[in-house]
Scaffold this motif. Structure first.
Motif, short mmCIF file in Angstrom:
data_model
loop_
_atom_site.label_atom_id
_atom_site.label_comp_id
_atom_site.label_asym_id
_atom_site.label_seq_id
_atom_site.Cartn_x
_atom_site.Cartn_y
_atom_site.Cartn_z
N VAL A 52 1.52 4.63 19.71
CA VAL A 52 0.57 3.58 19.39
C VAL A 52 0.95 2.92 18.08
O VAL A 52 0.73 1.72 17.87
CB VAL A 52 -0.86 4.16 19.31
CG1 VAL A 52 -1.84 3.12 18.81
CG2 VAL A 52 -1.29 4.69 20.66
N ALA A 53 1.57 3.70 17.18
CA ALA A 53 1.95 3.18 15.87
C ALA A 53 2.92 2.01 15.99
O ALA A 53 3.03 1.20 15.07
CB ALA A 53 2.57 4.30 15.03
N ALA A 54 3.63 1.91 17.12
CA ALA A 54 4.57 0.81 17.30
C ALA A 54 3.86 -0.54 17.36
O ALA A 54 4.49 -1.58 17.15
CB ALA A 54 5.38 1.02 18.58
N SER A 55 2.56 -0.51 17.65
CA SER A 55 1.78 -1.75 17.71
C SER A 55 1.20 -2.15 16.37
O SER A 55 0.48 -3.15 16.27
CB SER A 55 0.65 -1.60 18.74
OG SER A 55 1.15 -1.30 20.02
N LEU A 87 -5.88 -2.47 21.36
CA LEU A 87 -6.80 -3.60 21.20
C LEU A 87 -7.20 -3.76 19.74
O LEU A 87 -7.26 -4.88 19.21
CB LEU A 87 -8.04 -3.40 22.07
CG LEU A 87 -7.83 -3.49 23.58
CD1 LEU A 87 -9.12 -3.11 24.31
CD2 LEU A 87 -7.40 -4.90 23.97
N LEU A 88 -7.47 -2.64 19.09
CA LEU A 88 -7.86 -2.69 17.68
C LEU A 88 -6.71 -3.19 16.80
O LEU A 88 -6.91 -4.00 15.89
CB LEU A 88 -8.32 -1.30 17.21
CG LEU A 88 -9.65 -0.80 17.78
CD1 LEU A 88 -9.84 0.68 17.46
CD2 LEU A 88 -10.81 -1.61 17.21
N LEU A 89 -5.51 -2.69 17.08
CA LEU A 89 -4.36 -3.10 16.27
C LEU A 89 -4.01 -4.58 16.50
O LEU A 89 -3.52 -5.26 15.60
CB LEU A 89 -3.15 -2.22 16.60
CG LEU A 89 -3.28 -0.76 16.13
CD1 LEU A 89 -2.14 0.08 16.69
CD2 LEU A 89 -3.30 -0.68 14.60
N CYS A 148 -16.82 -2.20 17.01
CA CYS A 148 -15.83 -2.81 16.10
C CYS A 148 -15.13 -3.98 16.79
O CYS A 148 -14.91 -5.03 16.18
CB CYS A 148 -14.82 -1.74 15.68
SG CYS A 148 -13.70 -2.26 14.37
N LEU A 149 -14.80 -3.83 18.06
CA LEU A 149 -14.14 -4.91 18.79
C LEU A 149 -15.08 -6.09 19.01
O LEU A 149 -14.68 -7.25 18.89
CB LEU A 149 -13.63 -4.39 20.14
CG LEU A 149 -12.43 -3.43 20.08
CD1 LEU A 149 -12.17 -2.81 21.44
CD2 LEU A 149 -11.19 -4.16 19.57
N PRO A 170 -5.17 5.45 23.76
CA PRO A 170 -4.13 4.47 23.36
C PRO A 170 -4.50 3.02 23.64
O PRO A 170 -4.23 2.14 22.81
CB PRO A 170 -2.91 4.91 24.17
CG PRO A 170 -3.11 6.37 24.38
CD PRO A 170 -4.58 6.55 24.56
N ASP A 171 -5.10 2.75 24.78
CA ASP A 171 -5.44 1.36 25.11
C ASP A 171 -6.42 0.76 24.11
O ASP A 171 -6.30 -0.41 23.73
CB ASP A 171 -6.01 1.28 26.53
CG ASP A 171 -4.96 1.54 27.60
OD1 ASP A 171 -3.76 1.47 27.26
OD2 ASP A 171 -5.33 1.82 28.75
N THR A 172 -7.40 1.57 23.69
CA THR A 172 -8.38 1.08 22.71
C THR A 172 -7.71 0.83 21.38
O THR A 172 -7.98 -0.17 20.70
CB THR A 172 -9.53 2.10 22.54
OG1 THR A 172 -10.15 2.33 23.81
CG2 THR A 172 -10.57 1.57 21.56
#
Length: 646
Positions: free
Chosen positions: A570-573, A526-528, A494-495, A521-523
């Motif tokens: 992660v939702a913060a991003s 990147l997606l967000l 996807c990335l 979380p790191d992935t």
């Protein structure tokens, strides 16, 4: 001529079906050839014909051989059409046989090194023994008005074109066809042109490069195309059908004007089309990706409705496939009529025809009726070993698209068959199979799901964004956690290919990855970050609704029991603009409370009878959720098939 023919039994003569010839060195080869020709003629004659009426091509008696023009004898349908082989008697025959001792244009047959074959460019002798005139170069034999030529095309000219047709039909290699075109294309009539095109398509060399065959780049082929344009107004139904079929099979794309002209001409003679000719013509236009004139689409649909009682399964499936591929809705009269005829002839449907028929109805969005869907499901269950991967995946996709569950037996046998041949499945076939099973809410078993996950992870770069998304979505829908290799491969894919994903595919992929808790979380960050570059307006309401669910899942993943956040969420991003728009869509859907179910009503009545005060379809204070039944006094009840919360 009179001296050659003798009464049967005369001394020194060989007898062939009532004809006898002098037994000399020159006649022996002719006797053998005529004996072969006699067999061909008998094989081609109707069952009721008297074999004693055979009159060989040689000695100027060509008029009595079966002709492609005589539909009661050797029919074009038998020699031309895509799924029929040429007439068995035509293969390898040397045509025509010469008249001994006759000189044609300086070519003396007695002194020729080939005493048993005349150059086909020379007109055959008539009954009177006269040589026929040859059409001058540059003038096509069939040009002119059909009515005027009907009277002119008699005797030697007609016999000559019949001889060309028979020689084309008997060719066993495409180079033979090209050679005949080189020598005689200027003498071709419309039948010769259509036959040559069809035979080139049938005999084309294997194409291993996925490129158009080299045949279409030859001078001979271009001459043939020019002839087809010149003689188009003389084309009959079978010539139109086979010409279009040849174009599509060869991968030759004529200009739009040519295709429009063919379509407009077909409309004028559509009433003479047989079901096979109609279906093959439509199939060819669809295969070429060129919509024919609207008048042809309408006229062909009307003609097929009339001809359905005479249609075979291939006619039905090809017609439906063509309209579906062209994305042209032909009307309920044709679609319902096709379904009725398909049920009547279901036992004769081949697996590919079953799959194409189902796919067509699903693509056109037309429910054929349960009778046909059940009949085809029974065919699948009974003959699943004969279904190829594409037929299986397309059939399952069609049932899912139509919202019709074909039954556990069919779904189980298709899953078992898929496990056996999964390495042969293409990426799209794997994705469609998984998507269909998930949409039909049928768990096929861990064996297929795990084996598919391995195949997807190994071949991830062969998958399109849609195939990748549908596959991961299916695992989430079935609540089956695949191997880590697949989930990591899907996220990285996807990335890497972000620019190729459509907004709906992005929403579905994010939802599936969130449900499966697939990414660290790191992935996710990147997606967000990529998601923030997508215009909010490109997402429709369904996509935004799904994206807010992704936000809730990501936010809840960071909240252990007790409500405390274990770390940065992660939702913060999550992109703020998209979050705001998605929230508005989510709350609007919550407020749209629908009609409660019968079970819901029954549960509510029982609760009231017990004196339990409650509220149906209760919206929570934050406006994020709608609860089926909310109890007072902070009581929570859990009942089967019914959400009960406070």
């Amino acid at each position: 001529m009179a001296e050659v023919l003798r009464q049967p039994g005369s001394a020194g003569h060989a007898e062939i079906s009532g004809l006898n010839f002098p037994q000399n060195s020159q006649s022996q080869a002719m006797v053998a050839a005529l004996e072969r020709l006699n067999q061909l003629s008998i094989a081609a004659q109707p069952a009721e014909a008297n074999s004693s009426s055979f009159d060989p091509w040689a000695f100027g008696l060509a008029q009595h051989l079966p002709s492609p023009w005589d539909l009661n004898a050797w029919q074009y349908r038998d020699a031309w059409l895509p799924h029929n082989t040429p007439h068995p008697g035509m293969m390898g025959a040397a045509m025509p046989i010469p008249r001994p001792g006759t000189a044609y244009q300086g070519y003396n047959m007695q002194s020729s090194a080939h005493p048993n074959q005349i150059p086909i460019g020379v007109a055959a002798a008539t009954r009177s023994g006269q040589g026929g005139a040859i059409t001058p170069p540059g003038v096509y034999a069939g040009s002119g008005s059909p009515t005027a030529n009907a009277g002119k095309r008699a005797g030697n000219e007609f016999s000559h074109n019949k001889a060309i047709t028979k020689r084309l039909a008997s060719a066993v290699h495409y180079q033979q066809i090209l050679d005949i075109i080189s020598e005689f294309v200027h003498q071709f009539d419309e039948v010769n042109v259509a036959t040559a095109l069809h035979r080139l398509a049938k005999l084309q060399p294997p194409n291993l490069s996925n490129q158009p065959p080299s045949i279409i780049y030859t001078n001979q082929f271009q001459q043939l195309i020019y002839a087809s344009k010149t003689l188009l107004d003389r084309f009959e139904a079978q010539a139109v059908s086979n010409t279009m079929w040849a174009f599509a099979t060869l991968g030759y794309y004529p200009d739009g004007e040519t295709l429009d002209n063919i379509g407009e001409h077909a409309v004028t003679i559509i009433s003479t089309f047989r079901p096979q000719a109609t279906s093959n013509t439509l199939w060819a236009y669809a295969k070429l990706g060129y919509p024919p004139p609207e008048s042809l689409l309408a006229a062909a649909a009307h003609q097929m409705v009339i001809d359905f009682p005479k249609s075979v399964p291939q006619d039905i499936s090809n017609t439906l496939w063509a309209y579906a591929t062209l994305r042209h809705y032909p009307g309920s009269e044709l679609l319902d009529g096709a379904a009725k005829q398909a049920v009547f002839t279901i036992h004769r449907f081949k697996p590919q025809e079953v799959a194409n028929t189902l796919w067509s109805y699903a693509t056109l969005g037309h429910d054929p009726n349960n009778l046909l869907l059940d009949a085809m499901a029974a065919q699948m269950a009974e003959r699943i070993q004969h279904f190829r991967p594409q037929a299986i995946s397309n059939s399952l996709w069609a049932y899912a698209k139509l919202g019709y569950n074909p039954g556990r037996q069919v779904l189980d046998v298709t899953a078992q068959r898929a496990v056996q041949s999964l390495p042969q499945y293409t990426s799209q076939e794997i994705a469609n199979t998984l998507w269909a099973l998930a949409t039909l809410e049928h768990h096929p078993g861990v064996q297929l799901l795990d084996a598919s996950a391995v195949q997807i992870a190994r071949r991830i770069e062969q998958f399109s964004p849609q195939d990748t998304t549908n596959s991961v979505w299916a695992y989430a829908k079935l609540f089956h956690y695949p191997c880590n290799d697949l989930l990591q491969s899907a996220a990285m894919y996807c990335l890497r290919h972000w620019h190729r994903f459509k907004p709906q595919e992005v929403a579905n992929m994010f939802w599936a990855l969130a449900i499966l808790k697939a990414c660290p979380p790191d992935t996710w960050r990147l997606l967000l970050d990529k998601l923030g570059n997508v215009p909010v307006a490109s997402f429709d309401d369904a996509d935004r609704h799904q994206m807010y669910q992704v936000y809730l899942l990501l936010d809840s993943a960071a909240r252990p029991v007790g409500g405390r956040i274990a770390g940065p969420s992660v939702a913060a991003s999550f992109p703020p603009a998209l979050l705001e728009s998605a929230l508005a869509v989510w709350k609007a859907s919550v407020r749209q409370t629908g009609r409660i179910s019968k079970l819901h009503e029954e549960v509510s009545q029982v609760l009231w009878s017990l004196g339990m005060v409650h509220t149906n379809e209760h919206i929570t204070p934050d406006g994020l959720f709608c609860v089926d039944i909310a109890m007072q006094d902070n009581k929570v009840f859990s009942l089967p098939c019914c959400a009960v919360c406070c």
